[in-house]
Structures are given as C-alpha cells and as structure tokens.
Design a protein around this motif. Sequence first.
Motif, short mmCIF file in Angstrom:
data_model
loop_
_atom_site.label_atom_id
_atom_site.label_comp_id
_atom_site.label_asym_id
_atom_site.label_seq_id
_atom_site.Cartn_x
_atom_site.Cartn_y
_atom_site.Cartn_z
N LEU A 121 1.44 -4.60 -1.38
CA LEU A 121 0.82 -4.74 -2.70
C LEU A 121 -0.66 -4.39 -2.67
CD1 LEU A 121 2.34 -8.05 -4.10
CD2 LEU A 121 2.54 -5.79 -5.12
N LEU A 122 -1.35 -4.85 -1.64
CA LEU A 122 -2.79 -4.61 -1.57
C LEU A 122 -3.13 -3.15 -1.31
CD1 LEU A 122 -3.95 -7.81 0.33
CD2 LEU A 122 -4.14 -7.30 -2.11
N SER A 123 -2.17 -2.38 -0.83
CA SER A 123 -2.41 -0.95 -0.61
C SER A 123 -2.20 -0.14 -1.89
CB SER A 123 -1.51 -0.42 0.50
OG SER A 123 -0.16 -0.38 0.07
N GLU A 124 -1.64 -0.77 -2.91
CA GLU A 124 -1.40 -0.11 -4.20
C GLU A 124 -2.63 -0.26 -5.10
OE1 GLU A 124 1.51 1.46 -5.25
OE2 GLU A 124 2.27 1.20 -3.21
N SER A 125 -2.84 0.73 -5.97
CA SER A 125 -3.97 0.61 -6.90
C SER A 125 -3.61 -0.40 -7.99
CB SER A 125 -4.32 1.97 -7.50
OG SER A 125 -3.50 2.27 -8.58
N GLY A 126 -4.59 -1.13 -8.44
CA GLY A 126 -4.39 -2.13 -9.48
C GLY A 126 -4.19 -3.53 -8.95
N PHE A 127 -4.05 -3.68 -7.63
CA PHE A 127 -3.88 -5.00 -7.02
C PHE A 127 -5.10 -5.33 -6.18
CE2 PHE A 127 0.55 -3.74 -7.72
CZ PHE A 127 1.05 -4.88 -8.32
N GLY A 128 -5.37 -6.61 -6.06
CA GLY A 128 -6.49 -7.06 -5.24
C GLY A 128 -6.20 -8.44 -4.70
N TRP A 129 -7.15 -8.94 -3.92
CA TRP A 129 -7.02 -10.26 -3.30
C TRP A 129 -8.15 -11.14 -3.80
CZ3 TRP A 129 -3.46 -12.88 -0.81
CH2 TRP A 129 -3.82 -14.04 -0.12
N ASP A 130 -7.81 -12.34 -4.24
CA ASP A 130 -8.79 -13.33 -4.68
C ASP A 130 -8.98 -14.34 -3.55
OD1 ASP A 130 -10.12 -15.55 -5.76
OD2 ASP A 130 -9.34 -15.13 -7.77
N ASN A 131 -10.14 -14.31 -2.91
CA ASN A 131 -10.42 -15.20 -1.78
C ASN A 131 -10.48 -16.66 -2.18
OD1 ASN A 131 -10.52 -13.48 0.46
ND2 ASN A 131 -12.58 -12.81 -0.10
N GLU A 132 -10.92 -16.92 -3.40
CA GLU A 132 -11.08 -18.31 -3.83
C GLU A 132 -9.74 -19.03 -3.95
OE1 GLU A 132 -12.78 -20.52 -7.73
OE2 GLU A 132 -14.04 -18.93 -6.88
N ILE A 133 -8.76 -18.38 -4.56
CA ILE A 133 -7.44 -19.02 -4.70
C ILE A 133 -6.42 -18.48 -3.70
CG2 ILE A 133 -7.75 -19.67 -7.11
CD1 ILE A 133 -6.12 -17.22 -7.90
N ASP A 174 4.52 -5.32 -13.80
CA ASP A 174 5.78 -4.86 -14.36
C ASP A 174 6.17 -3.48 -13.84
OD1 ASP A 174 5.89 -7.22 -15.82
OD2 ASP A 174 4.96 -6.30 -17.59
N ASP A 175 5.21 -2.56 -13.83
CA ASP A 175 5.48 -1.20 -13.35
C ASP A 175 5.84 -1.19 -11.87
OD1 ASP A 175 4.89 -0.34 -15.89
OD2 ASP A 175 2.90 0.44 -15.38
N TYR A 176 5.14 -2.00 -11.09
CA TYR A 176 5.42 -2.04 -9.65
C TYR A 176 6.82 -2.58 -9.38
CZ TYR A 176 5.12 -2.95 -4.69
OH TYR A 176 5.39 -2.95 -3.35
N ILE A 177 7.17 -3.67 -10.03
CA ILE A 177 8.47 -4.30 -9.80
C ILE A 177 9.60 -3.38 -10.26
CG2 ILE A 177 9.95 -6.23 -10.46
CD1 ILE A 177 7.31 -7.91 -10.53
N LYS A 178 9.44 -2.75 -11.42
CA LYS A 178 10.47 -1.83 -11.93
C LYS A 178 10.56 -0.57 -11.09
CE LYS A 178 10.07 -3.24 -16.73
NZ LYS A 178 9.55 -2.86 -18.04
N GLY A 179 9.41 0.02 -10.77
CA GLY A 179 9.37 1.29 -10.06
C GLY A 179 9.80 1.19 -8.61
N ARG A 180 9.44 0.12 -7.96
CA ARG A 180 9.75 -0.04 -6.54
C ARG A 180 11.03 -0.80 -6.31
NH1 ARG A 180 5.97 2.67 -3.19
NH2 ARG A 180 4.10 2.81 -4.44
N GLY A 181 11.53 -1.44 -7.36
CA GLY A 181 12.70 -2.28 -7.16
C GLY A 181 12.41 -3.37 -6.14
N ALA A 182 11.25 -4.00 -6.29
CA ALA A 182 10.79 -4.96 -5.29
C ALA A 182 10.89 -6.38 -5.82
CB ALA A 182 9.35 -4.63 -4.89
N PRO A 183 12.06 -6.98 -5.79
CA PRO A 183 12.17 -8.36 -6.27
C PRO A 183 11.36 -9.35 -5.45
CG PRO A 183 14.22 -7.66 -5.25
CD PRO A 183 13.33 -6.47 -5.31
N SER A 184 11.10 -9.04 -4.19
CA SER A 184 10.28 -9.95 -3.38
C SER A 184 8.86 -10.01 -3.90
CB SER A 184 10.31 -9.54 -1.91
OG SER A 184 9.83 -8.21 -1.76
N ALA A 185 8.36 -8.92 -4.48
CA ALA A 185 7.03 -8.92 -5.07
C ALA A 185 7.03 -9.75 -6.35
CB ALA A 185 6.56 -7.51 -5.35
N ALA A 186 8.14 -9.76 -7.06
CA ALA A 186 8.23 -10.55 -8.30
C ALA A 186 8.03 -12.03 -8.00
CB ALA A 186 9.56 -10.30 -8.98
N ALA A 187 8.47 -12.48 -6.84
CA ALA A 187 8.32 -13.88 -6.47
C ALA A 187 6.87 -14.25 -6.25
CB ALA A 187 9.14 -14.18 -5.21
N LEU A 188 6.01 -13.28 -5.96
CA LEU A 188 4.60 -13.55 -5.72
C LEU A 188 3.79 -13.59 -7.01
CD1 LEU A 188 4.03 -11.21 -2.66
CD2 LEU A 188 4.34 -13.68 -2.64
#
Length: 76
Positions: free
Chosen positions: A35-47, A59-73
């Motif tokens: 996820l962090l290697s994709e554009s549009g995603f980042g990491w929040d150090n505080e939380i 939505d685009d990532y989950i649909k396009g990649r078929g990544a249900p494991s990412a949906a859980a995050l």
Amino acid sequence: MEEKFKAKFGPSFTIELLKNHYRALKKNYNCIKTLLSESGFGWDNEIEMVYADHDHVWDDYIKGRGAPSAAALRMS
C-alpha cells in the motif's frame, strides 16, 4: 528454546499458535508495504496507520487489485 519461552510467557503459547501469529503479521506487513508503495497512500506516525488521500483511492485500489486483505486495513 521452546521451554525457555514457555517459562517466560506461560504454557498457553504453542509452537503452532506462534507460527499462525507470525504468518498473520507477515501478511499484514506485506500488505502495508505494498500500500505504501502506491500513490495516494501514506503512513501516519501519530496513530500508526496507513491512510489514503481520498476515499476513492481505497475503493480504486481494492477493486483494481482485488485485494480484500487491504480492505481489512481500511478504517471507516
């Protein structure tokens, strides 16, 4: 090594349970790393969570990649 671990943390941790936890952590790590290697995603150090710039990025990532494991995050 197993006996030392059980002496320190208790007998409820079996080798099989630890292997399952390790596999789950490895799966989550790889998902977050991807996820962090994709554009549009980042990491929040505080939380300590992955965030997306916009809802459609998730939505685009989950649909396009078929990544249900990412949906859980994804947090609502």
